[in-house]
Design a protein around this motif. Structure first.
Motif, mmCIF file in Angstrom:
data_model
loop_
_atom_site.group_PDB
_atom_site.id
_atom_site.type_symbol
_atom_site.label_atom_id
_atom_site.label_comp_id
_atom_site.label_asym_id
_atom_site.label_seq_id
_atom_site.Cartn_x
_atom_site.Cartn_y
_atom_site.Cartn_z
ATOM 1 N N SER A 135 -76.633 -12.233 12.894
ATOM 2 C CA SER A 135 -75.340 -11.838 13.463
ATOM 3 C C SER A 135 -74.459 -11.428 12.280
ATOM 4 O O SER A 135 -74.700 -10.403 11.679
ATOM 5 N N GLY A 136 -73.454 -12.213 11.908
ATOM 6 C CA GLY A 136 -72.720 -11.996 10.665
ATOM 7 C C GLY A 136 -71.570 -11.023 10.734
ATOM 8 O O GLY A 136 -70.851 -10.969 11.726
ATOM 9 N N SER A 137 -71.417 -10.224 9.667
ATOM 10 C CA SER A 137 -70.214 -9.396 9.493
ATOM 11 C C SER A 137 -70.327 -8.027 10.144
ATOM 12 O O SER A 137 -69.762 -7.051 9.644
ATOM 13 N N GLY A 138 -71.068 -7.929 11.210
ATOM 14 C CA GLY A 138 -71.198 -6.650 11.900
ATOM 15 C C GLY A 138 -72.489 -6.594 12.699
ATOM 16 O O GLY A 138 -73.046 -7.631 13.061
ATOM 17 N N GLU A 139 -72.972 -5.377 12.936
ATOM 18 C CA GLU A 139 -74.141 -5.183 13.790
ATOM 19 C C GLU A 139 -75.429 -5.324 12.963
ATOM 20 O O GLU A 139 -75.704 -4.493 12.091
ATOM 21 N N PRO A 140 -76.238 -6.351 13.239
ATOM 22 C CA PRO A 140 -77.401 -6.601 12.373
ATOM 23 C C PRO A 140 -78.470 -5.507 12.409
ATOM 24 O O PRO A 140 -79.197 -5.328 11.428
ATOM 25 N N PRO A 178 -67.761 -4.787 3.396
ATOM 26 C CA PRO A 178 -66.821 -5.117 4.454
ATOM 27 C C PRO A 178 -67.520 -5.167 5.811
ATOM 28 O O PRO A 178 -68.678 -4.770 5.935
ATOM 29 N N SER A 179 -66.786 -5.619 6.824
ATOM 30 C CA SER A 179 -67.346 -5.656 8.179
ATOM 31 C C SER A 179 -67.764 -4.243 8.583
ATOM 32 O O SER A 179 -67.054 -3.273 8.314
ATOM 33 N N THR A 180 -68.952 -4.148 9.194
ATOM 34 C CA THR A 180 -69.521 -2.831 9.512
ATOM 35 C C THR A 180 -70.206 -2.918 10.862
ATOM 36 O O THR A 180 -71.064 -3.772 11.077
ATOM 37 N N CYS A 181 -69.808 -2.039 11.765
ATOM 38 C CA CYS A 181 -70.382 -2.122 13.112
ATOM 39 C C CYS A 181 -70.265 -0.764 13.805
ATOM 40 O O CYS A 181 -69.393 0.040 13.474
ATOM 41 N N LEU A 187 -64.147 -10.764 13.948
ATOM 42 C CA LEU A 187 -64.008 -10.246 12.583
ATOM 43 C C LEU A 187 -62.704 -9.469 12.410
ATOM 44 O O LEU A 187 -62.382 -9.023 11.306
ATOM 45 N N GLY A 188 -61.986 -9.255 13.488
ATOM 46 C CA GLY A 188 -60.786 -8.419 13.425
ATOM 47 C C GLY A 188 -61.157 -6.945 13.524
ATOM 48 O O GLY A 188 -62.270 -6.607 13.968
ATOM 49 N N PHE A 189 -60.256 -6.059 13.087
ATOM 50 C CA PHE A 189 -60.515 -4.607 13.161
ATOM 51 C C PHE A 189 -61.662 -4.278 12.209
ATOM 52 O O PHE A 189 -61.629 -4.633 11.027
ATOM 53 N N ILE A 190 -62.704 -3.642 12.727
ATOM 54 C CA ILE A 190 -63.896 -3.381 11.908
ATOM 55 C C ILE A 190 -63.558 -2.397 10.783
ATOM 56 O O ILE A 190 -62.950 -1.353 11.004
ATOM 57 N N GLN A 191 -63.962 -2.751 9.557
ATOM 58 C CA GLN A 191 -63.579 -1.959 8.384
ATOM 59 C C GLN A 191 -64.367 -0.654 8.270
ATOM 60 O O GLN A 191 -63.873 0.321 7.743
ATOM 61 N N ARG A 192 -65.640 -0.698 8.707
ATOM 62 C CA ARG A 192 -66.469 0.519 8.613
ATOM 63 C C ARG A 192 -67.152 0.687 9.971
ATOM 64 O O ARG A 192 -68.067 -0.067 10.303
ATOM 65 N N ILE A 193 -66.679 1.657 10.752
ATOM 66 C CA ILE A 193 -67.251 1.881 12.094
ATOM 67 C C ILE A 193 -68.275 3.000 11.952
ATOM 68 O O ILE A 193 -67.931 4.144 11.673
ATOM 69 N N THR A 194 -69.529 2.638 12.104
ATOM 70 C CA THR A 194 -70.590 3.610 11.817
ATOM 71 C C THR A 194 -71.873 3.237 12.551
ATOM 72 O O THR A 194 -72.087 2.075 12.895
#
Ligand code: SF4
Length: 268
Positions: free
Chosen positions: A81-86, A32-35, A44-51
């Motif tokens: 770039s992509g689904s979160g913080e590279p 899932p999106s991770t940032c 991406l909307g609300f980030i699924q995994r904030i870490t």
């Protein structure tokens, strides 16, 4: 019944980016999106995994297979770039190096980052061979950072600024600061200019949320531009953008206070 599952590639595009031209996206995070941020305007909307945890999210071999199958030759730049913080991806350095070897350094490598990990020397070392690093800086103070970027609990503005300053000292490529202007920061131009003058980037990219905020996670949003936005399966909500006049005034003021080259989404 056997379902025909099409694997989603870790390489997408090329897509037309107002900042970079034709850009091939590399997604080292995927699903899932991770940032380490959860920005109120994130496409991406609300980030699924904030870490802030670094690990290998997608194997290097998978990314390289996807890259070789892609239309990379048509792209002007290769963008991480992509689904979160590279920079959360522990294999970012290895993937950059392998891609540079496949392309024979013919395509500049760009990293879009929120800058939250640059204060870590290992992360700085991992991105050092890119050509352009574009760092998000929306907030001139902790309160605004919490309001706009909603970071992981370990992330603080002073560490981000210290990391970007180190990047500017050690990185030989171009450092761009990207600022997303919204109601919470559009009146903080002088405070932002003060930080910009401390960091001394090569360029500032002035942005405003042109893409809607999806009310659910769907990997397609990582590269959604123009017509693609209509394919997002969730409802989306439009965000408050700067008006053209506000953007012009901010650009002029930032130019006056920093003397830097400023590119603006309104002049694309
Ligand atoms: S840093 Fe980028 S990916 Fe992360 S939440 Fe903000 S806009 Fe989304």
């Amino acid at each position: 019944m056997i379902k025909n599952i099409v694997a989603i590639s870790s390489v997408y595009g090329p897509i037309q980016s107002w900042r970079m031209g034709s850009s091939l996206g590399i997604d080292l995070i995927m699903d899932p999106s991770t940032c380490s941020f959860n920005c109120t305007y994130c496409q991406l909307g609300f980030i699924q995994r904030i870490t802030s945890e670094r690990k290998v999210y997608v194997s290097t071999s998978t990314v390289l297979e996807d890259f070789k199958k892609s239309n990379w030759k048509e792209a002007d730049v290769i963008t991480f770039s992509g689904s979160g913080e590279p920079t959360l991806a522990l294999n970012i350095k290895e993937v950059i190096s392998e891609i540079q070897s496949i392309t024979n350094h013919s395509k500049p490598v760009v990293i879009l980052t929120n800058g939250t990990l640059l204060n870590n020397p290992a992360v700085l070392n991992d991105v050092i061979n890119a050509d352009v690093i574009s760092v998000k800086l929306d907030a001139p103070d902790e309160e605004t950072l919490q309001a706009i970027n909603r970071p992981a609990s370990t992330v603080h503005l002073k560490d981000i600024v210290s990391g970007v300053k180190k990047l500017k000292q050690e990185f030989k490529g171009k450092v761009q600061l990207q600022i997303m202007f919204m109601p919470q920061n559009k009146n903080k131009i002088d405070e932002l200019a003060k930080l910009i003058n401390e960091i001394k980037p090569d360029e500032v990219a002035l942005n405003t949320p042109t893409r809607p905020y999806p009310n659910g996670w769907d990997i397609i949003t990582r590269g959604a531009h123009g017509e693609d936005i209509k394919k997002i399966k969730h409802d989306t909500k439009p965000l408050k953008m700067l008006t053209k006049d506000e953007a012009v005034n901010i650009e002029l003021r930032l130019k006056e206070l920093t003397g830097l080259s400023i590119i603006s989404v309104y002049r694309k």
